[in-house]
Design a protein around this motif. Structure first.
Motif, PDB file in Angstrom:
ATOM      1  N   LEU A  13       0.835  -1.200   0.000  1.00 25.59           N
ATOM      2  CA  LEU A  13       0.000   0.000   0.000  1.00 25.59           C
ATOM      3  C   LEU A  13       0.873   1.255   0.000  1.00 25.59           C
ATOM      4  CD1 LEU A  13      -2.691  -1.129   2.597  1.00 25.59           C
ATOM      5  CD2 LEU A  13      -3.164  -0.551   0.209  1.00 25.59           C
TER       6      LEU A  13
ATOM      7  N   ARG B 133      -4.429  -1.901  -9.527  1.00 15.43           N
ATOM      8  CA  ARG B 133      -5.458  -0.892  -9.749  1.00 15.43           C
ATOM      9  C   ARG B 133      -5.987  -1.025 -11.165  1.00 15.43           C
ATOM     10  NH1 ARG B 133      -3.483   2.432 -13.428  1.00 15.43           N
ATOM     11  NH2 ARG B 133      -1.252   2.967 -13.465  1.00 15.43           N
TER      12      ARG B 133
ATOM     13  N   GLU C  70      -1.200   4.397  -1.582  1.00 18.47           N
ATOM     14  CA  GLU C  70      -2.633   4.213  -1.354  1.00 18.47           C
ATOM     15  C   GLU C  70      -2.905   3.812   0.088  1.00 18.47           C
ATOM     16  OE1 GLU C  70      -4.932   4.829  -3.503  1.00 18.47           O
ATOM     17  OE2 GLU C  70      -3.841   4.942  -5.401  1.00 18.47           O
ATOM     18  N   GLU C  71      -4.124   4.083   0.528  1.00 16.81           N
ATOM     19  CA  GLU C  71      -4.539   3.684   1.880  1.00 16.81           C
ATOM     20  C   GLU C  71      -5.705   2.707   1.856  1.00 16.81           C
ATOM     21  OE1 GLU C  71      -5.450   7.214   4.031  1.00 16.81           O
ATOM     22  OE2 GLU C  71      -3.342   7.871   4.179  1.00 16.81           O
ATOM     23  N   ARG C  72      -6.315   2.507   0.684  1.00 17.39           N
ATOM     24  CA  ARG C  72      -7.496   1.651   0.575  1.00 17.39           C
ATOM     25  C   ARG C  72      -7.336   0.663  -0.566  1.00 17.39           C
ATOM     26  NH1 ARG C  72     -10.683   1.113   4.598  1.00 17.39           N
ATOM     27  NH2 ARG C  72     -12.344   0.469   3.179  1.00 17.39           N
ATOM     28  N   ALA C  73      -8.091  -0.418  -0.470  1.00 12.09           N
ATOM     29  CA  ALA C  73      -8.244  -1.385  -1.553  1.00 12.09           C
ATOM     30  C   ALA C  73      -9.658  -1.928  -1.460  1.00 12.09           C
ATOM     31  CB  ALA C  73      -7.224  -2.507  -1.439  1.00 12.09           C
TER      32      ALA C  73
ATOM     33  N   TYR D 255      -0.087  -4.356  -5.213  1.00 15.67           N
ATOM     34  CA  TYR D 255      -1.320  -3.566  -5.262  1.00 15.67           C
ATOM     35  C   TYR D 255      -1.707  -3.434  -6.726  1.00 15.67           C
ATOM     36  CZ  TYR D 255      -4.595   0.291  -4.365  1.00 15.67           C
ATOM     37  OH  TYR D 255      -5.707   1.091  -4.269  1.00 15.67           O
TER      38      TYR D 255
ATOM     39  N   SER E  29      -9.525  -1.651  -7.220  1.00 11.35           N
ATOM     40  CA  SER E  29      -8.201  -1.996  -6.715  1.00 11.35           C
ATOM     41  C   SER E  29      -8.281  -3.263  -5.882  1.00 11.35           C
ATOM     42  CB  SER E  29      -7.630  -0.852  -5.866  1.00 11.35           C
ATOM     43  OG  SER E  29      -8.473  -0.586  -4.753  1.00 11.35           O
TER      44      SER E  29
END
Length: 336
Positions: A68, A170, A73-76, A168, A136
């Protein structure tokens, strides 16, 4: 972006191994073996193992956190954990990993395909992204095989180590660097006994009889597994390259599951690609099962072996039997 133009793109990479190191000399103090015996047959000189009380989930959380961070990024939307050593037989490990990463509420599940687990997880995650069901996906390969090895078995204890690696993914364009392409998966359940833990599942537990101690440990038939691994990984790599529109000789890097240095050399010879194009970290981490490919990617990136713009094929082989591979042009990312 239309469905045919949409692809899962690798945008972040993270890895983690536990701090405790076990060298070949350490093993030789307790088993009838030696550094020369192990390294000459496998290419392995050391491996990392979890401390008592540690778990696969602990490693997965750290690798996921780093992926992350690498992606910024902080979210998935979804978390997929490829593992054959879950924290518990029930429930899956992924939901707790997602919660510990602060991603609670997202879809989360495990995939068990042993050493091919990471490739299967990539394919599954790519399907969610390409279909538009997720923007993501955090894909983690993590295993702690040190917990299922017979302490007296010098062969398996020499081969396996613990670790975790993650990418990760996306949503992006199929033409951009990092886009996954040419996925190929296969299996042969008729040879499932070659790589197994015989006890602990419904087949053994339904008998109502206690499991023999040796049946609770991981076992592998080395010679046939070697032959099958070389045959299927070589075939899968060429199949994936063709699906990606590449000639095999144009592949810049072939990042395979790190099972045995001899297997890597045999696959290289079989597909007629120089061994120098096969990044390897097996000497210092051993066979880390589902973590193997992302750990190799992270090390190759850190070592400067893996560069943006290179044509890369990832390939694995493991219990099931299972095998698979996927291609991508390596993106401009920094592993964390």
């Amino acid at each position: 972006m239309t469905g045919s133009d949409r692809a899962a793109v690798v945008a972040g990479l993270g890895s983690w191994v536990p701090p405790t190191v076990v060298t070949n000399d350490d093993l030789a103090r307790h088993l009838d073996t030696s550094d020369e015996w192990i390294s000459s047959r496998t290419g392995i000189r050391r491996r990392h193992v979890i401390d008592p009380g540690g778990s696969t989930g602990d490693l997965a959380v750290e690798a996921g956190r780093r992926a992350l961070k690498s992606a910024g990024e902080e979210r998935a939307d979804i978390v997929v954990v490829a593992t054959s050593t879950p924290d518990r037989p029930c429930p899956a490990t992924a939901p707790e990993v997602a919660d510990r990463l602060g991603l609670g509420g997202v879809g989360a599940f495990d995939i068990a395909a042993v050493c091919t687990g990471f490739v299967y997880a990539l394919g599954t995650a790519a399907g969610f992204v390409q279909a538009g069901f997720a923007r993501s996906v955090l894909v983690i390969g993590a295993d702690t095989f040190s917990t299922i090895l017979n302490p007296a078995d010098r062969t398996t204890r020499a081969i396996f180590g613990d670790g975790a690696g993650a990418v990760y993914l996306r949503a992006g364009a199929a033409t951009e660097p990092g886009a996954l392409k040419g996925l190929h998966l296969g299996s042969d359940g008729g040879q499932s006994d070659l790589i197994q833990v015989a006890a602990g599942g419904s087949r053994q537990r339904s008998t109502g009889l206690p499991a023999a101690a040796e049946a609770t440990y991981f076992t592998m038939e080395g010679r046939p597994v070697f032959a099958e691994a070389v045959r299927h990984m070589a075939s899968s790599v060429t199949t994936t390259a063709d699906a990606a529109g590449w000639a095999v000789e144009d592949i810049d890097k072939v990042v395979l599951h790190q099972a045995n240095a001899r297997i890597l050399a045999a696959v290289a010879e079989r597909i007629d690609v120089p061994l120098e194009r096969f990044p390897a970290n097996i000497e210092r981490v051993g066979n880390t099962v589902a973590a193997s490919i992302p750990l190799a990617l992270a090390d190759a990136s850190a070592d400067g072996e893996l560069l943006p713009g290179q044509r890369v094929v990832l390939g694995g082989f493991g219990g099931g039997l299972t095998w698979g591979s996927v291609a991508l042009v390596w993106p401009d990312i920094t592993a964390a």
